[in-house]
Design a protein around this motif. Structure first.
Motif, short mmCIF file in Angstrom:
data_model
loop_
_atom_site.label_atom_id
_atom_site.label_comp_id
_atom_site.label_asym_id
_atom_site.label_seq_id
_atom_site.Cartn_x
_atom_site.Cartn_y
_atom_site.Cartn_z
N THR A 154 0.82 -1.20 -0.13
CA THR A 154 0.11 0.04 -0.01
C THR A 154 0.95 1.27 -0.18
N GLN A 155 1.18 2.10 -0.95
CA GLN A 155 2.02 3.03 -1.40
C GLN A 155 1.40 4.20 -2.09
N SER A 156 1.69 5.43 -1.85
CA SER A 156 1.30 6.56 -2.54
C SER A 156 -0.05 6.65 -2.70
N LEU A 157 -0.59 6.77 -3.76
CA LEU A 157 -2.08 7.13 -3.97
C LEU A 157 -2.99 6.11 -3.21
N SER A 158 -2.45 4.76 -3.23
CA SER A 158 -3.26 3.87 -2.40
C SER A 158 -3.24 4.27 -0.93
N GLU A 159 -2.13 4.72 -0.45
CA GLU A 159 -2.13 5.24 1.01
C GLU A 159 -3.02 6.45 1.15
N SER A 160 -2.97 7.48 0.07
CA SER A 160 -3.98 8.44 0.30
C SER A 160 -5.46 8.11 0.13
N GLN B 277 -5.91 14.05 11.37
CA GLN B 277 -6.10 13.04 12.55
C GLN B 277 -4.93 12.12 12.29
N ASN B 278 -3.80 12.48 11.55
CA ASN B 278 -2.73 11.54 11.42
C ASN B 278 -3.04 10.25 10.85
N SER B 279 -4.14 10.28 9.85
CA SER B 279 -4.46 9.08 9.26
C SER B 279 -3.44 8.68 8.25
N PHE B 280 -2.41 9.65 7.87
CA PHE B 280 -1.14 9.29 7.22
C PHE B 280 -0.21 10.00 7.61
#
Length: 537
Positions: A444-450, A497-500
């Motif tokens: 899970t990276q980049s756009l997937s993390e967004s 909320q520090n979701s990422f």
């Protein structure tokens, strides 16, 4: 005689030469961005660096080199400065470069004062090298417009040092996450670039340099390089490199099994191969670093190699072929899994990253509208077009989803902070309000993390899995001499909320500990745990 030897890369520099070259690289970069004439390429700033390198190397001391740098600066036209200082204390600004960095340049005190004046009274103007507006389009990150110096593939020594200085300065001014050790890094690489004796050695030096950037968006493209695909996916689990996924057709044909441990590559113990890759591979966190190592583990330069696999205590060696995309995409595979399905009564499983058409979302949300629980899989990379249409099915109102930091082309080393909003589209759709289980891991990276951090902002969302890659924000590319293209994360992003959080990744509510035994016993252990959770919640 010494100059001739150095020009051919035959000997290492002494400590004074290394220190002076490092200072030259920093001064060259600063003037490139903060002196209006240099910024316009008047004179050509790359040629100026090439001209200055031998002069600085001949300096017998740091003091003598400082005098040369001061003379060089004073040869430029007098800079037109602003009448009032820049308001660096503005709440909207975040700086990765300040006057403290100028203090660390190791240059004469009068030159420090001059440079601080250039910085504090900077008058924005056009730049030959950087912009945020390119071909009529406004970007949220820097567009680099460097001379690529693409040929030859093995540049001369001065151009190799230019590559080093260009990369160092680009990250120093435009990478949104300040790196504590970056100021001290430059001297460590001068010999590597200066003494490289071939195109391969030069490219290896570049790989070593970019591995210093803890960024999973730090990619490199070499001239003529082809990308080859494994017949399986390798995952890093319990300190081992295991087959983490493999199509059934590949398993049957070649005898691969999920959970097989890779113990050797072309006769070399895997530990030795990993040690080699640690010197040239980067990652934003430990798990993404080892994910990236896994992606290079078998890429030794051969397309067919012997790999040692360990299963149930026994080691066997099998031939493994790597394939180009043209071959790989045509390999027969088992039937494609559905994009979404009801796995148990009331429990739906959505492979969001497999959805490639945005207009199918309406049908998806129609199917799951009364679900007891939905498992939403983000362990891959989604379609950008699909993600742009997702929010309207989750949120009825306009809302802030991230805080972003965008690099300024007017004040290099400075980022503009601003909230990023989700705004619903014009048409009204039914918003999904029931429980959602978000499934994530190191893929899970980049756009997937967004997307994952966006999903976390809705009620009734539980995130399960392993630490994500910890890297999102648009990628920026630029050129290095010898036809090399490199990239980095150009936009700083922090989820509401520090979701990422950069480095940490997506916030996880229920960690899943993946083991080799679990991998062997279950085709998708993590999905199984998510289904168990859905049953009990």
């Amino acid at each position: 005689m010494l100059i001739a030897l150095v020009a051919n890369g035959a000997v290492a520099q002494n400590k004074t030469q290394v220190a002076n070259l490092a200072t030259l690289g920093k001064v060259w970069g600063f003037l490139k961005y903060y002196h209006p004439s240099a910024a316009k390429g008047q004179p050509d700033w790359d040629k100026e660096l090439v001209r200055m390198i031998p002069l600085i190397e001949q300096a017998a001391s740091v003091k003598e080199a400082g005098m040369l740098l001061e003379s060089w600066y004073r040869s430029l036209p007098v800079a037109q400065l602003a009448s009032t200082p820049v308001n660096w204390a503005a709440d909207s600004l975040d700086r990765v470069f300040t006057t403290k960095d100028i203090d660390a340049f190791k240059i004469p005190v009068p030159l420090v004062s001059e440079f601080k004046r250039l910085y504090d009274y900077h008058q924005p103007d056009t730049s030959r090298y950087i912009t945020r507006t390119y071909r009529g389009i406004n970007y949220d990150h820097i567009i680099h417009m460097e001379d690529d110096h693409a040929t030859p593939a093995f540049p001369d020594r001065s151009m190799r040092l230019l590559a080093l200085f260009r990369y160092w300065n680009t990250i120093a001014y435009f990478y949104p996450h300040r790196i504590s050790y970056w100021n001290n890094l430059l001297p460590d690489y001068i010999d590597d670039f200066s003494q490289a004796g071939s195109a391969g050695a030069y490219q290896h030096a570049v790989r070593k340099l970019i591995h210093e950037l803890p960024d999973s968006h730090s990619f490199i493209q070499l001239p003529g390089e082809m990308y080859y695909f494994y017949p399986f996916r390798i995952d890093y689990i319990e300190g081992k490199y295991l087959i983490g996924d493999c199509d059934d057709s590949m398993s049957v044909k070649y005898g691969y099994q999920i959970g097989d441990e890779i113990v050797s590559v072309s006769g070399k113990p895997v530990g030795e191969r990993v040690k080699e890759l640690l010197a040239t591979t980067t990652g934003t966190n430990k798990l993404s670093l080892h994910r990236n190592i896994a992606g290079s583990l078998l890429k030794t330069g051969d397309t067919v190699l012997q790999v040692g696999f360990k299963r149930d205590g026994l080691v066997t060696t099998r031939q493994v072929a790597l394939n180009s995309w043209e071959v790989y995409k045509n390999i027969p595979r088992t039937h494609e899994k559905p994009q979404w399905q009801e796995v148990e009564k009331g429990i739906w499983y959505v492979r969001f990253c497999a959805i490639r058409k945005a207009d199918t979302l309406q049908r998806l949300f129609q199917d799951i509208r009364q679900a007891k629980s939905v498992i939403w899989d983000m362990r891959d990379y989604p379609s950008y077009q699909v993600t742009t249409q997702l929010g309207q099915y989750l949120y009825p109102d306009r809302m802030v989803v991230t805080q972003e930091r965008n690099a300024s082309d007017q004040y290099p080393g400075t980022f503009i902070k601003s909230p990023y909003h989700f705004t619903p589209g014009g048409k009204t759709v039914e918003v999904y309000k029931w429980p959602l289980i978000l499934l994530v891991d190191e893929h899970t990276q980049s756009l997937s993390e967004s997307v994952s951090s966006l999903l976390q902002l809705r009620p009734n969302t539980t995130t399960m899995g392993r630490q994500t890659a910890g890297t999102t924000g648009n990628i920026t590319w630029f050129s290095l001499p010898g036809g090399i293209e490199v990239s980095y994360t150009g936009v700083g992003v922090t989820g509401v909320q520090n979701s990422f959080v950069q480095g940490r990744g997506v916030k996880i509510d229920v960690p899943i500990m993946l083991t080799q035994d679990a991998l062997v016993q279950s085709r998708d252990y993590m999905l199984g745990k998510a289904i168990e959770y859905a049953r009990s919640h």
